[in-house]
Design a protein around this motif. Sequence first.
Motif, mmCIF file in Angstrom:
data_model
loop_
_atom_site.group_PDB
_atom_site.id
_atom_site.type_symbol
_atom_site.label_atom_id
_atom_site.label_comp_id
_atom_site.label_asym_id
_atom_site.label_seq_id
_atom_site.Cartn_x
_atom_site.Cartn_y
_atom_site.Cartn_z
ATOM 1 N N TRP A 13 0.834 -1.208 0.000
ATOM 2 C CA TRP A 13 0.000 0.000 0.000
ATOM 3 C C TRP A 13 0.867 1.255 0.000
ATOM 4 C CZ3 TRP A 13 -0.904 4.379 2.833
ATOM 5 C CH2 TRP A 13 -2.078 5.056 2.552
ATOM 6 N N ILE A 14 1.925 1.251 0.815
ATOM 7 C CA ILE A 14 2.837 2.399 0.868
ATOM 8 C C ILE A 14 3.531 2.576 -0.484
ATOM 9 C CG2 ILE A 14 4.970 3.272 1.913
ATOM 10 C CD1 ILE A 14 4.059 1.893 4.534
ATOM 11 N N GLY A 15 3.983 1.481 -1.078
ATOM 12 C CA GLY A 15 4.629 1.551 -2.391
ATOM 13 C C GLY A 15 3.693 2.096 -3.451
ATOM 14 N N SER A 16 2.449 1.640 -3.419
ATOM 15 C CA SER A 16 1.460 2.132 -4.388
ATOM 16 C C SER A 16 1.214 3.624 -4.193
ATOM 17 C CB SER A 16 0.141 1.370 -4.235
ATOM 18 O OG SER A 16 0.337 0.009 -4.481
ATOM 19 N N VAL A 22 4.350 10.029 -7.279
ATOM 20 C CA VAL A 22 5.400 10.302 -8.268
ATOM 21 C C VAL A 22 4.796 10.485 -9.657
ATOM 22 C CG1 VAL A 22 7.397 9.290 -9.453
ATOM 23 C CG2 VAL A 22 7.224 9.176 -6.966
ATOM 24 N N ILE A 23 3.882 9.588 -10.046
ATOM 25 C CA ILE A 23 3.248 9.683 -11.363
ATOM 26 C C ILE A 23 2.452 10.982 -11.475
ATOM 27 C CG2 ILE A 23 1.472 8.670 -12.843
ATOM 28 C CD1 ILE A 23 2.480 5.902 -11.793
ATOM 29 N N GLY A 24 1.713 11.314 -10.411
ATOM 30 C CA GLY A 24 0.953 12.568 -10.418
ATOM 31 C C GLY A 24 1.860 13.775 -10.547
ATOM 32 N N ILE A 29 4.049 18.205 -13.845
ATOM 33 C CA ILE A 29 5.159 18.933 -14.467
ATOM 34 C C ILE A 29 4.958 19.010 -15.982
ATOM 35 C CG2 ILE A 29 7.626 18.789 -15.026
ATOM 36 C CD1 ILE A 29 8.053 17.689 -12.185
ATOM 37 N N LEU A 30 4.494 17.922 -16.582
ATOM 38 C CA LEU A 30 4.325 17.900 -18.037
ATOM 39 C C LEU A 30 3.205 18.833 -18.490
ATOM 40 C CD1 LEU A 30 4.778 14.099 -18.787
ATOM 41 C CD2 LEU A 30 6.383 15.945 -19.257
ATOM 42 N N ILE A 31 2.111 18.946 -17.710
ATOM 43 C CA ILE A 31 0.993 19.784 -18.158
ATOM 44 C C ILE A 31 1.054 21.197 -17.594
ATOM 45 C CG2 ILE A 31 -0.537 17.796 -18.495
ATOM 46 C CD1 ILE A 31 -2.005 18.642 -15.927
#
Length: 55
Positions: A13-16, A22-24, A29-31
């Motif tokens: 759960w912590i890893g997820s 990180v993905i968010g 940053i990209l948008i």
Amino acid sequence: MNEEKESFSLIDWIGSAIGFVVIGFIIFILIWPLIDPTPEKSSTIKENIHQATGK
């Protein structure tokens, strides 16, 4: 046996959660140039690097 399973699921759960953050962050940053609220848009990455290394 149950305690082991619980600890692994907690670690999963912590890893997820870290993965989602990180993905968010990367997507943000990209948008960011598209949603930048400042009247004059932010400098490009190239300009920022040039300013950081030029000083």
